[in-house]
Design a protein around this motif. Sequence first.
Motif, PDB file in Angstrom:
ATOM      1  N   UNK A 351     -64.308  73.689 -75.046  1.00  6.61           N
ATOM      2  CA  UNK A 351     -62.868  73.749 -74.752  1.00  6.61           C
ATOM      3  C   UNK A 351     -62.160  72.455 -75.140  1.00  6.61           C
ATOM      4  N   UNK A 352     -62.777  71.324 -74.802  1.00  6.80           N
ATOM      5  CA  UNK A 352     -62.152  70.056 -75.165  1.00  6.80           C
ATOM      6  C   UNK A 352     -62.234  69.814 -76.679  1.00  6.80           C
ATOM      7  N   UNK A 353     -63.272  70.325 -77.312  1.00  3.58           N
ATOM      8  CA  UNK A 353     -63.362  70.226 -78.773  1.00  3.58           C
ATOM      9  C   UNK A 353     -62.182  70.947 -79.414  1.00  3.58           C
ATOM     10  N   UNK A 354     -61.838  72.115 -78.864  1.00  2.00           N
ATOM     11  CA  UNK A 354     -60.699  72.875 -79.393  1.00  2.00           C
ATOM     12  C   UNK A 354     -59.382  72.149 -79.132  1.00  2.00           C
ATOM     13  N   UNK A 355     -59.222  71.600 -77.919  1.00  2.39           N
ATOM     14  CA  UNK A 355     -57.992  70.873 -77.593  1.00  2.39           C
ATOM     15  C   UNK A 355     -57.823  69.646 -78.482  1.00  2.39           C
ATOM     16  N   UNK A 356     -58.910  68.930 -78.693  1.00  5.37           N
ATOM     17  CA  UNK A 356     -58.886  67.742 -79.542  1.00  5.37           C
ATOM     18  C   UNK A 356     -58.453  68.114 -80.961  1.00  5.37           C
ATOM     19  N   UNK A 398     -75.017  71.723 -81.647  1.00  7.20           N
ATOM     20  CA  UNK A 398     -74.886  71.808 -80.199  1.00  7.20           C
ATOM     21  C   UNK A 398     -73.447  72.199 -79.851  1.00  7.20           C
ATOM     22  N   UNK A 399     -73.197  72.720 -78.626  1.00  4.16           N
ATOM     23  CA  UNK A 399     -71.851  73.185 -78.280  1.00  4.16           C
ATOM     24  C   UNK A 399     -70.775  72.109 -78.359  1.00  4.16           C
ATOM     25  N   UNK A 400     -71.157  70.839 -78.131  1.00  6.16           N
ATOM     26  CA  UNK A 400     -70.150  69.767 -78.125  1.00  6.16           C
ATOM     27  C   UNK A 400     -69.961  69.124 -79.494  1.00  6.16           C
ATOM     28  N   UNK A 424     -55.262  63.887 -75.797  1.00  2.00           N
ATOM     29  CA  UNK A 424     -54.967  65.269 -75.352  1.00  2.00           C
ATOM     30  C   UNK A 424     -56.068  65.838 -74.484  1.00  2.00           C
ATOM     31  N   UNK A 425     -57.182  65.124 -74.310  1.00  7.65           N
ATOM     32  CA  UNK A 425     -58.296  65.694 -73.533  1.00  7.65           C
ATOM     33  C   UNK A 425     -58.585  64.838 -72.305  1.00  7.65           C
TER      34      UNK A 425
END
Length: 425
Positions: A351-356, A398-400, A424-425
């Motif tokens: 989720x934070x990867x997408x927000x970033x 990996x997911x992150x 943004x995260x």
Amino acid sequence: MNKEWNPGTICIQGGYTPKAGEPRVLPIFQSTTYKYDDPDYLEEVFNLKAAGHLYSRISNPTVAALEEKFAMLEGGVGAVATASGQSAVLYSILNLCSVGDHIISASTLYGGTINLFTVNLKKMGIEVDFVDPEASVEEILSKAKENTKLIYGETIGNPGLNVLDFDKFSTVAKKLDVPFIVDNTVGTPYLCNVFEHGVNISVHSTTKYSDGHAQAIGGIIVDGGNFNWDNGKNLELVEPDPSYHGIKYVEEFKDAAYITKLRVTLLRDLGACQSPFNAYLTNLGLETLHLRMDRHCENALQLAKWLSNHPKVNWVNYPGLEGDPQYDRSQKYLKKGSSGLLTFGIKGGIEEAKNFTKALKLVALVVTLGDTRSSILHPATTTHNQLSEQEQRTSGVTPDLLRVSVGVEDIRDIIKDFEEGFKSI
């Protein structure tokens, strides 16, 4: 043409030498066919007894210049350009394998290649066993079978960024007396000459760093001319080919047997040829490869150092970063630089990867790499999305994980854009 030119000169001048009064810059020969005056000479061309272009599916002057430049850059005996990197990988294997054959491959590959190997090669009756690239020689040899036809790997795994242990994998290939094929897309012919490290065949997606401008899809296969095909394991290269007047490739073309067979059978019959226009664009890109790669490597290293000290980053992978697990191997095989790809783990996961990614303005969300423009991708939900979580982890995803293709912009602007993204995260 001077075969002792350095890579930077080959990038600019290799592959095309105009005669008096001809265009100084490689032209686009946008023609499907070619005129001949003598039917006997044309017959000789069809019989592979004389030089000439038959039809642009098989060869074309613009494409041939690109092929020659690539062969010069890597020190090979010949090359065949294809419609895409995927078709280059496929043809490099189908030129040696058929139903009932077996391949050993490093597991850390581009997701599309893994899918090709596990799904479509399987449908063709070709079995692939994957091995951890850090496995010992003995472990890799334990996967071998009587029908093993080749060893396969990537110079720099995408996106795992492991640097292939060429010495180890070439040792395995030599013990099995099979060719060693390497995808050198991320390594590039400028940063890594794979034939100096025991490789026999190299493949590239020219779509990436070779073109460098995200304009032309393409692939290429380069033959090192350094494997003994007459070893009893590659009968199609030694025995008469009934589809081509009973020609014996090794007998007729010696060191260039592999690449000649690939051109006159696979390119002829399956038809995934590179277009003259794409070859022209790719050749233009190659003219600055040496300049671009120096900047890609410099920027990637600076960004990796900056990310390493950021509180919202779990980890950073870049082979050229001192302290990285791949650093020593990178220094051994990639003396000019570790290419322009890096990965990092962002705190907060998917989720934070997408927000970033959404917050970035300069660095774009793009499904490619090797462009002059910086780009970012989340492989777990894109390029490797078709794989299971275990398969993803095996290939280094990996997911992150966020993969950054660091461009040649001013590094200060790239870092500033990342600073805004992290806010943004």
